[in-house]
Design a protein around this motif. Structure first.
Motif, mmCIF file in Angstrom:
data_model
loop_
_atom_site.group_PDB
_atom_site.id
_atom_site.type_symbol
_atom_site.label_atom_id
_atom_site.label_comp_id
_atom_site.label_asym_id
_atom_site.label_seq_id
_atom_site.Cartn_x
_atom_site.Cartn_y
_atom_site.Cartn_z
ATOM 1 N N ARG A 101 0.854 -1.187 0.000
ATOM 2 C CA ARG A 101 0.000 0.000 0.000
ATOM 3 C C ARG A 101 0.891 1.239 0.000
ATOM 4 N NH1 ARG A 101 -5.196 -1.694 2.230
ATOM 5 N NH2 ARG A 101 -4.999 -3.791 3.130
ATOM 6 N N ARG A 103 -1.085 4.249 4.938
ATOM 7 C CA ARG A 103 -1.921 3.435 5.812
ATOM 8 C C ARG A 103 -3.360 3.383 5.287
ATOM 9 N NH1 ARG A 103 -1.361 1.293 10.725
ATOM 10 N NH2 ARG A 103 -3.191 1.008 12.049
ATOM 11 N N ASP A 104 -3.892 2.174 5.210
ATOM 12 C CA ASP A 104 -5.263 1.917 4.759
ATOM 13 C C ASP A 104 -5.515 2.400 3.336
ATOM 14 O OD1 ASP A 104 -6.297 0.525 6.971
ATOM 15 O OD2 ASP A 104 -6.649 2.385 8.063
ATOM 16 N N SER A 153 -1.619 -6.608 5.109
ATOM 17 C CA SER A 153 -2.179 -6.158 6.383
ATOM 18 C C SER A 153 -1.244 -5.282 7.203
ATOM 19 C CB SER A 153 -2.587 -7.377 7.227
ATOM 20 O OG SER A 153 -1.499 -8.272 7.379
ATOM 21 N N ALA A 200 -2.476 -1.782 7.350
ATOM 22 C CA ALA A 200 -3.925 -1.695 7.469
ATOM 23 C C ALA A 200 -4.325 -1.626 8.936
ATOM 24 C CB ALA A 200 -4.587 -2.898 6.791
ATOM 25 N N THR A 201 -5.564 -1.236 9.176
ATOM 26 C CA THR A 201 -6.076 -1.150 10.539
ATOM 27 C C THR A 201 -6.316 -2.548 11.099
ATOM 28 O OG1 THR A 201 -7.126 0.999 10.188
ATOM 29 C CG2 THR A 201 -7.995 -0.359 11.966
ATOM 30 N N ARG A 253 -12.864 -3.454 6.040
ATOM 31 C CA ARG A 253 -12.142 -3.139 4.816
ATOM 32 C C ARG A 253 -11.120 -4.216 4.480
ATOM 33 N NH1 ARG A 253 -10.209 2.697 6.705
ATOM 34 N NH2 ARG A 253 -9.895 1.397 8.556
ATOM 35 N N GLY A 254 -10.301 -4.567 5.460
ATOM 36 C CA GLY A 254 -9.273 -5.575 5.219
ATOM 37 C C GLY A 254 -9.850 -6.936 4.880
#
Length: 427
Positions: free
Chosen positions: A150, A153-154, A395, A398-399, A409-410
């Protein structure tokens, strides 16, 4: 005192290059009747060598600047020509250039979902943006999905090397509809994946992954949208099989509406420990359709419950594969050089650890241990001709709401990864 002959000082006083210095005072004070023509020409008529060096360097630098300006101007002209030919939809893509065949994917497939709104505002383009060519087979697809990343983040997840597809509802139903059973076997991470799959086949962002038909008003408030996954009391009320949806709320299932003969059994069996308890063995074997003519696919996930011990995880994997083979009378692992095809099995290893991971697990289940476990299990899966999907890369930025589990979301991204694998099993 002996008089100094003309030229004595010239040879005594030399510059750094070894040349004699000539000073006007030497001429004025000299009794010589003639001027030193050779040295006066050198000193006054010829420029010093250092000046030649400076002029040369200046010319080289000026030439390099002119060449650079010319190069960047030519690139700018080409870029402007390219921008004039880009459509509005393509220009919205972060990298501008997208194959023409994929421009149609620049749309939000979640736009028409139930409960989509201000309090549950999620776009599929927030999760993944189409980029480049789609992976041609499942081997390249799994490698790309496992090693992507990514930009922030997110941010939308980007596979590496080639891309996955983000399917619309009809495509999701069609892919699942190729199988009589799609069975997930594992722990809470797999339970969240099937929750995300149910969101897709029910087109419901608010309650698609949970048994909302038996919720109280308080639970509906508590378990809405992202809280289906983030609140433990809600996530344990996830949907374990499509049979439960058909029994309690059949109208919420979209697939039979878009594909009339759709009847796939999508379910999860939670088997988390090794050795596997006898009651879990019996339950799992009972739920597998024994008809060898009915097409099936299995997604397995394991690791944290055995503290990332590779030997125990391999034993768990082999025990589950043996149960599948015993019930289906079909092969899940490579046996010698037989040309027979294995049943499709995908092993998913755990995602990364987040900042909220409890301190007591930071060594045995921290990111270093998780990466080593993922690499080791990829090797073990390859030995058995079982497909492997790593989720650490997807991940790590990701949150992870509790330091272990991903949010809605993930898990929607994970679900789409599984669907891309299922879609390529015939390729």
């Amino acid at each position: 005192m002996t008089g100094m002959m003309f030229g004595d000082n010239l040879y005594k006083d030399k510059d750094r290059g070894g040349r004699p210095r000539f000073r006007s005072s030497d001429i004025e004070n000299s009794s010589a009747p003639f001027l030193p023509t050779e040295y006066s020409v050198r000193a006054w008529l010829l420029p010093p060598p250092r000046l030649f060096q400076r002029v040369g360097r200046f010319i080289i630098v000026l030439f390099a600047i002119l060449v650079s300006i010319s190069f960047w101007l030519s690139l700018s002209v080409l870029h402007l020509d390219r921008l004039q030919s880009i459509s509005d939809d393509e220009y919205k893509h972060p990298f501008y250039v997208l194959p023409e065949s994929r421009v149609g994917e620049l749309k939000d497939t979640l736009a028409g979902y139930k409960h989509r709104g201000e309090k549950c505002n999620l776009s599929s383009l927030d999760l993944h943006m189409p980029l480049g060519a789609v992976c041609p087979d499942r081997s390249s697809m799994l490698a790309a999905l496992s090693s992507g990343g990514r930009i922030g983040r997110d941010a939308p997840y980007m596979p590496r090397g080639c891309d996955m597809q983000w399917f619309g509802t009809w495509e999701v139903c069609e892919i699942l509809g190729r199988y009589s059973q799609v069975i997930l076997v594992g722990d809470s991470m797999l339970r969240h994946v099937i929750g995300a799959l149910n969101i897709l086949i029910r087109e419901d962002l608010g309650y698609g992954g949970v048994t909302d038909w038996n919720f109280s008003e308080e639970e509906k408030q508590k378990c809405f949208c992202n809280n289906q996954f983030n609140v433990r009391d809600c996530s344990i009320q996830g949907i374990f099989s499509t049979a439960d949806v058909i029994k309690h709320n059949p109208l919420s299932l979209v697939c039979p509406k878009v594909i009339p003969d759709w009847n796939t059994d999508l379910r999860i069996e939670q088997i988390v420990r090794y050795p596997i308890p006898d009651d879990e063995r019996r339950r799992f074997e009972r739920e597998i359709d024994a008809n060898p003519l009915q097409r099936k696919a299995f997604i397995l996930g394991h690791g944290l419950w055995n503290n990332l011990e590779v030997d125990q995880a391999v034993s768990w994997l082999e025990a589950v594969l043996d149960m599948i083979e015993l019930r289906t009378r079909a092969r899940t692992q490579l046996r010698g050089r037989s040309p027979r095809q294995n049943l499709p099995v995908l092993l998913m290893t755990p995602n990364a650890a987040g900042e909220k991971k409890p301190d007591e697990w930071l060594v045995s289940q921290g990111n270093k241990a998780l990466v080593r476990f993922e690499h080791a299990m990829a090797v073990q899966a390859a030995k058995r001709r079982v497909d492997h999907l790593g989720t650490w890369n997807m991940s790590i930025q990701a949150t992870l709401y509790d330091g272990v589990h991903m949010d809605m979301r993930g898990n929607l991204v994970k679900a789409m990864m599984v669907l891309n694998w299922l879609n390529l099993l015939d390729v």
